[in-house]
Design a protein around this motif. Structure first.
Motif, PDB file in Angstrom:
ATOM      1  N   LYS A  20      -5.722  -5.320  15.616  1.00  0.00           N
ATOM      2  CA  LYS A  20      -4.676  -4.595  14.901  1.00  0.00           C
ATOM      3  C   LYS A  20      -4.862  -4.624  13.390  1.00  0.00           C
ATOM      4  O   LYS A  20      -4.008  -4.109  12.650  1.00  0.00           O
ATOM      5  N   GLY A  21      -5.950  -5.247  12.917  1.00  0.00           N
ATOM      6  CA  GLY A  21      -6.237  -5.240  11.489  1.00  0.00           C
ATOM      7  C   GLY A  21      -6.126  -6.566  10.789  1.00  0.00           C
ATOM      8  O   GLY A  21      -6.352  -6.645   9.567  1.00  0.00           O
ATOM      9  N   GLU A  33      -5.354  -0.507  -3.513  1.00  0.00           N
ATOM     10  CA  GLU A  33      -4.863  -0.428  -2.141  1.00  0.00           C
ATOM     11  C   GLU A  33      -3.411  -0.890  -2.049  1.00  0.00           C
ATOM     12  O   GLU A  33      -2.615  -0.362  -1.280  1.00  0.00           O
ATOM     13  N   LYS A  34      -3.031  -1.872  -2.885  1.00  0.00           N
ATOM     14  CA  LYS A  34      -1.651  -2.351  -2.849  1.00  0.00           C
ATOM     15  C   LYS A  34      -0.720  -1.348  -3.524  1.00  0.00           C
ATOM     16  O   LYS A  34       0.405  -1.119  -3.075  1.00  0.00           O
ATOM     17  N   ALA A  62       3.374  -5.072   8.464  1.00  0.00           N
ATOM     18  CA  ALA A  62       1.989  -4.975   7.982  1.00  0.00           C
ATOM     19  C   ALA A  62       1.142  -4.127   8.930  1.00  0.00           C
ATOM     20  O   ALA A  62       0.318  -3.316   8.484  1.00  0.00           O
ATOM     21  N   MET A  63       1.346  -4.274  10.227  1.00  0.00           N
ATOM     22  CA  MET A  63       0.597  -3.468  11.195  1.00  0.00           C
ATOM     23  C   MET A  63       0.959  -1.991  11.070  1.00  0.00           C
ATOM     24  O   MET A  63       0.095  -1.127  11.168  1.00  0.00           O
ATOM     25  N   ARG A  64       2.237  -1.715  10.838  1.00  0.00           N
ATOM     26  CA  ARG A  64       2.673  -0.311  10.736  1.00  0.00           C
ATOM     27  C   ARG A  64       2.155   0.349   9.462  1.00  0.00           C
ATOM     28  O   ARG A  64       1.837   1.538   9.451  1.00  0.00           O
ATOM     29  N   THR A  65       2.082  -0.399   8.379  1.00  0.00           N
ATOM     30  CA  THR A  65       1.771   0.197   7.083  1.00  0.00           C
ATOM     31  C   THR A  65       0.323   0.012   6.645  1.00  0.00           C
ATOM     32  O   THR A  65      -0.108   0.620   5.662  1.00  0.00           O
ATOM     33  N   GLY A  66      -0.420  -0.824   7.346  1.00  0.00           N
ATOM     34  CA  GLY A  66      -1.802  -1.089   6.940  1.00  0.00           C
ATOM     35  C   GLY A  66      -1.932  -2.129   5.851  1.00  0.00           C
ATOM     36  O   GLY A  66      -3.005  -2.270   5.249  1.00  0.00           O
ATOM     37  N   ALA A  67      -0.885  -2.877   5.581  1.00  0.00           N
ATOM     38  CA  ALA A  67      -0.939  -3.938   4.567  1.00  0.00           C
ATOM     39  C   ALA A  67      -1.764  -5.121   5.085  1.00  0.00           C
ATOM     40  O   ALA A  67      -1.863  -5.329   6.297  1.00  0.00           O
ATOM     41  N   PRO A  68      -2.350  -5.906   4.195  1.00  0.00           N
ATOM     42  CA  PRO A  68      -3.149  -7.056   4.631  1.00  0.00           C
ATOM     43  C   PRO A  68      -2.292  -8.108   5.339  1.00  0.00           C
ATOM     44  O   PRO A  68      -1.169  -8.377   4.923  1.00  0.00           O
ATOM     45  N   TYR A  87      -0.003   1.377  -1.144  1.00  0.00           N
ATOM     46  CA  TYR A  87       0.910   0.906  -0.098  1.00  0.00           C
ATOM     47  C   TYR A  87       2.352   0.907  -0.600  1.00  0.00           C
ATOM     48  O   TYR A  87       3.264   1.418   0.032  1.00  0.00           O
TER      49      TYR A  87
END
Length: 491
Positions: free
Chosen positions: A95-96, A297-298, A59-65, A301
């Motif tokens: 980190k988001g 957004e999903k 999730a951190m690498r891809t920007g996912a929630p 992704y």
């Protein structure tokens, strides 16, 4: 069993490696390469284990929630052990992650016998002020369990899925355990699952950074996540050894299964309590599946992930595939298919007032030892440093701390010291030495006998004084900005 993990006593773990086999905790070093700019606790092996942290790293690498959740029982002084958890919450928030922090006043009321007023005073004065002073952002949620309606409602529902026998097996509860203590355990499970409720954006990976003594709460909650979910996606095998995906349910409305069938393209067989997806994995199916995700957004992704897999597969002709490459492509497609199905399942479950919880991930960090050796104890002030200690007193505690040095200077120069048995080096490792190279140099000089304990104590004492002075100034600034934070108190 060698180790007994008890969330309500001061635990001492003699061999952390045994936790891997006995409790199913995975070594953290295996997931470390997947983490962008890892926290110093990760780099320095202070965090030694995890459950399912791969999903957080992804999730951190891809920007996912994703979310980070943790809590503090308001039982006394906030100290460096609590700071370790706060540091990790704040790092994941940076980190988001959407951040959730619970003040476990229900637990303090039932286990310690504290009044609600005392729980609030300790919760604010000790834990919340230090959390904010260390860098917690206002967009996170801080709440007292007793005042959070969503946690209390979810705890009540979770209570249906757990019985006394299970609590006894996990926690060692007996006939002497009061009912409120047992309710507080269900409340902690609700704390951990709350970030996945629809009002907070629905199902998503959640990480809980803890010491190993808190693992019983994670084991219980991971089991409850599966029991509470309306559907579960499973890998199954047919008579010919081929694999396929199946969505299973127990007691879900037939209309919900029928809606799932509409949402999933391709060949889907619908049965009484489950449906089998025959076409996985293949690329056309996956492309159609991506199109079923409505949230922009999903969809973006998942589309990006699909493009990554397709690019990898198309760059290598099928006859050139090595066994590993074929396995890599297959697993990537399979994993992505499951992930998208999980999203669709969660969406349909929400439409029919059901849950689709993802079992929470967790990290496990080493305990700090007491400044005088052995366990840190709140009943021995010289064994720990509180974040509210007078800076001069904190520095004095460091200078009185037990080291890993030899009895005499001559022996120290000849034999070297033992930094792994030194509480002063531990302070530098966990909190005070920000630069890894500086820390490594101190360690090497200690082992070689060119660095004496007095110089380490002086360095650590100075750093501790500066840290406490700065932190307490920030605490006072935080006090003036409390109303800017989303804090839910007991009503």
């Amino acid at each position: 069993m060698t180790n007994k993990l008890d969330p309500w006593s001061s635990s001492e773990i003699n061999d952390y490696s045994k936790l891997f086999e006995e409790f199913g905790i995975s070594p953290f070093e295996n997931v470390l390469p997947e983490i962008p700019s890892p926290h110093m606790y990760m780099r320095r092996r202070v965090i030694f284990g995890h459950r399912d942290y791969e999903q957080i790293a992804e999730a951190m690498r891809t920007g996912a929630p994703f979310s980070v959740m943790d809590g503090f029982m308001p039982s006394g002084k906030v100290h460096l052990g609590h700071k370790m958890v706060m540091d990790q919450i704040i790092w994941h928030q940076q980190k988001g992650a959407s951040a959730f922090v619970g003040i476990a006043d229900r637990e303090a009321f039932s286990v310690r016998g504290f009044s609600w007023q005392k729980c609030r005073e300790i919760g604010v004065e000790e834990y919340i002020l230090s959390l904010i002073a260390l860098g917690f952002k206002p967009d996170g949620l801080i709440y007292f369990q007793s005042g959070c309606g969503s946690v209390k409602d979810l705890a009540f529902e979770l209570g249906v899925k757990v019985n006394f026998s299970e609590l006894s097996a996990i926690y060692g509860f007996s006939g002497e355990t009061n009912l409120s203590h047992m309710i507080s355990v269900a409340t902690q499970a609700a704390d951990i699952l709350q970030p996945q409720l629809e009002e907070f954006g629905g199902p998503k990976p959640v990480v809980v950074p803890v010491g190993p003594d808190q693992d019983p709460h994670l084991r219980l909650t991971r089991g409850l996540a599966g029991k509470m979910s309306m559907f579960r996606v499973e890998e199954r095998e047919n008579a010919n050894g081929g694999k396929y995906l199946s969505v299973r349910s127990k007691g879900a409305p037939k209309e919900a299964l029928q809606e799932l069938k509409k949402q999933i393209p391709g060949k889907v067989k619908l049965y009484e309590e489950h449906l089998d997806i025959i076409q996985t994995p293949d690329y056309p199916f996956l492309e159609r599946l991506v199109s079923q995700i409505n949230q922009p957004e999903k969809k973006r992704y998942f589309t990006a992930e699909l493009e990554e897999v397709s690019k990898f597969a198309n760059e290598i002709k099928p006859y050139e595939f090595s066994g590993y490459e074929e396995y890599f492509v297959f697993r990537k497609v399979w994993k992505l298919t499951r992930k998208i199905l999980d999203e669709i399942v969660a969406k349909v479950a929400a439409e029919f007032e059901g849950y689709a919880f993802i079992p929470p991930a967790s990290t496990y960090h080493r305990f700090m030892s007491g400044l005088q050796g052995g366990k840190m104890s709140s009943s021995i002030p010289d064994s720990y440093i509180a974040l509210t200690d007078d800076p001069k007193e904190g520095a004095k505690k460091v200078k009185r701390a037990k080291t890993g040095g030899c009895v005499t200077l001559e022996e120290q120069k000849k034999l070297g010291g033992k930094p792994d048995e030194c509480s002063v080096f531990e302070l530098l490792l966990f909190h005070l030495a920000e630069n890894d190279d500086e820390l490594l140099e101190i360690r090497e000089e200690c082992v070689c006998g060119t660095r004496m304990c007095g110089s380490c104590k002086q360095l650590a004492a100075e750093k501790m004084y500066e840290f406490l002075k700065d932190h307490q100034e920030k605490r006072e600034q935080a006090r003036e900005h409390l109303d800017e934070y989303n804090i839910i108190y007991k009503k």
